[in-house]
Design a protein around this motif. Structure first.
Motif, mmCIF file in Angstrom:
data_model
loop_
_atom_site.group_PDB
_atom_site.id
_atom_site.type_symbol
_atom_site.label_atom_id
_atom_site.label_comp_id
_atom_site.label_asym_id
_atom_site.label_seq_id
_atom_site.Cartn_x
_atom_site.Cartn_y
_atom_site.Cartn_z
ATOM 1 N N LEU A 14 97.510 -84.953 55.622
ATOM 2 C CA LEU A 14 96.095 -84.813 55.868
ATOM 3 C C LEU A 14 95.341 -85.519 54.769
ATOM 4 C CD1 LEU A 14 96.067 -81.110 56.866
ATOM 5 C CD2 LEU A 14 96.097 -83.107 58.307
ATOM 6 N N GLU A 15 94.213 -86.067 55.133
ATOM 7 C CA GLU A 15 93.416 -86.811 54.188
ATOM 8 C C GLU A 15 92.306 -85.911 53.687
ATOM 9 O OE1 GLU A 15 91.033 -91.020 54.205
ATOM 10 O OE2 GLU A 15 92.104 -90.345 55.953
ATOM 11 N N SER A 16 92.127 -85.862 52.406
ATOM 12 C CA SER A 16 91.068 -85.059 51.824
ATOM 13 C C SER A 16 89.783 -85.868 51.872
ATOM 14 C CB SER A 16 91.416 -84.716 50.378
ATOM 15 O OG SER A 16 90.370 -84.025 49.774
ATOM 16 N N SER A 17 88.702 -85.248 52.377
ATOM 17 C CA SER A 17 87.434 -85.960 52.426
ATOM 18 C C SER A 17 86.876 -86.135 51.023
ATOM 19 C CB SER A 17 86.439 -85.212 53.308
ATOM 20 O OG SER A 17 86.291 -83.891 52.850
ATOM 21 N N SER A 18 87.256 -85.253 50.105
ATOM 22 C CA SER A 18 86.930 -85.408 48.699
ATOM 23 C C SER A 18 87.999 -84.696 47.901
ATOM 24 C CB SER A 18 85.551 -84.824 48.395
ATOM 25 O OG SER A 18 85.554 -83.446 48.641
ATOM 26 N N PRO A 19 88.364 -85.230 46.761
ATOM 27 C CA PRO A 19 89.400 -84.576 45.982
ATOM 28 C C PRO A 19 88.958 -83.182 45.572
ATOM 29 C CG PRO A 19 88.933 -86.768 45.120
ATOM 30 C CD PRO A 19 87.895 -86.459 46.166
ATOM 31 N N CYS A 20 89.911 -82.302 45.406
ATOM 32 C CA CYS A 20 89.616 -80.971 44.906
ATOM 33 C C CYS A 20 89.081 -81.112 43.500
ATOM 34 C CB CYS A 20 90.886 -80.123 44.865
ATOM 35 S SG CYS A 20 91.630 -79.918 46.465
ATOM 36 N N SER A 21 88.356 -80.124 43.056
ATOM 37 C CA SER A 21 87.840 -80.202 41.701
ATOM 38 C C SER A 21 88.991 -80.230 40.712
ATOM 39 C CB SER A 21 86.931 -79.003 41.430
ATOM 40 O OG SER A 21 87.649 -77.812 41.630
ATOM 41 N N LYS A 107 90.057 -83.883 62.224
ATOM 42 C CA LYS A 107 89.821 -82.440 62.170
ATOM 43 C C LYS A 107 89.688 -81.992 60.717
ATOM 44 C CE LYS A 107 91.953 -78.040 63.374
ATOM 45 N NZ LYS A 107 93.155 -77.396 63.900
ATOM 46 N N LYS A 108 88.576 -81.319 60.405
ATOM 47 C CA LYS A 108 88.326 -80.870 59.040
ATOM 48 C C LYS A 108 88.562 -79.366 58.942
ATOM 49 C CE LYS A 108 85.063 -84.523 58.106
ATOM 50 N NZ LYS A 108 83.737 -84.898 57.647
ATOM 51 N N PHE A 109 89.112 -78.959 57.818
ATOM 52 C CA PHE A 109 89.347 -77.543 57.550
ATOM 53 C C PHE A 109 89.565 -77.365 56.060
ATOM 54 C CE2 PHE A 109 93.366 -79.512 58.198
ATOM 55 C CZ PHE A 109 94.218 -78.905 57.285
ATOM 56 N N LYS A 110 89.589 -76.131 55.625
ATOM 57 C CA LYS A 110 89.846 -75.811 54.227
ATOM 58 C C LYS A 110 91.264 -75.289 54.096
ATOM 59 C CE LYS A 110 85.106 -74.826 52.898
ATOM 60 N NZ LYS A 110 84.901 -75.969 52.046
#
Length: 157
Positions: A14-21, A107-110
């Protein structure tokens, strides 16, 4: 590492829309660092059918020579997969931190990726995924509804 199956590929990153902090990097094993190429799998068809993929998509994705590249800096990971035909996906995450994730299909999710005894683990709505290094191999295991899919990749670098 977050994986999802879409209608045109095998289990995919899955591709992260933004890197985690970013988190402070505590000393930990860098065992995942490396480049890996698909070597074998078990229960591919049964697992993909359980996820609801049509037979033509299952056939198309069978035995893709996926190359996975992992860069690990403490708890921070950059996990990329390269598919035949030049398509690539990159997923950046920090273990223990919730991330906004996105599948190849958009598809976006956490999800929160955890480290469990040297394995990277993540829960998805329809399956559980773990990844670990065994010798010089990357072993990825996905489980849903009593069916376990295993993909093994050999270390190239």
């Amino acid at each position: 590492m977050c994986l999802e199956t879409d209608k045109t590929h095998t289990t995919t990153l899955l591709e992260s829309s933004s890197p985690c902090s970013p988190a402070s990097s505590s000393p930990s094993s860098m065992a995942f660092n490396g480049k890996y190429e698909f070597e074998s799998d078990k229960n591919y068809d049964e697992f993909m059918k359980r996820l609801g993929l049509p037979s033509n998509a299952i056939e198309k994705g069978r035995n893709f020579k996926i190359v996975t590249e992992v860069q690990q800096d403490g708890q921070n990971f950059t996990w990329s997969q390269h598919y035949p035909g030049g398509h690539s996906m990159t997923n950046k995450f920090t273990t223990g931190k919730e991330c906004d994730m996105e599948t190849m299909g958009g598809k976006k999710f956490k999800a929160t990726v955890h480290m469990e005894g040297g394995k990277i683990a993540v829960e998805f709505p329809n399956y559980r995924q773990t990844s670990e290094i065994v010798g010089d191999k990357l072993v990825e295991i996905s489980t849903t509804g009593g069916v376990t899919y295993e993909r093994v990749s050999k270390r190239l670098a």
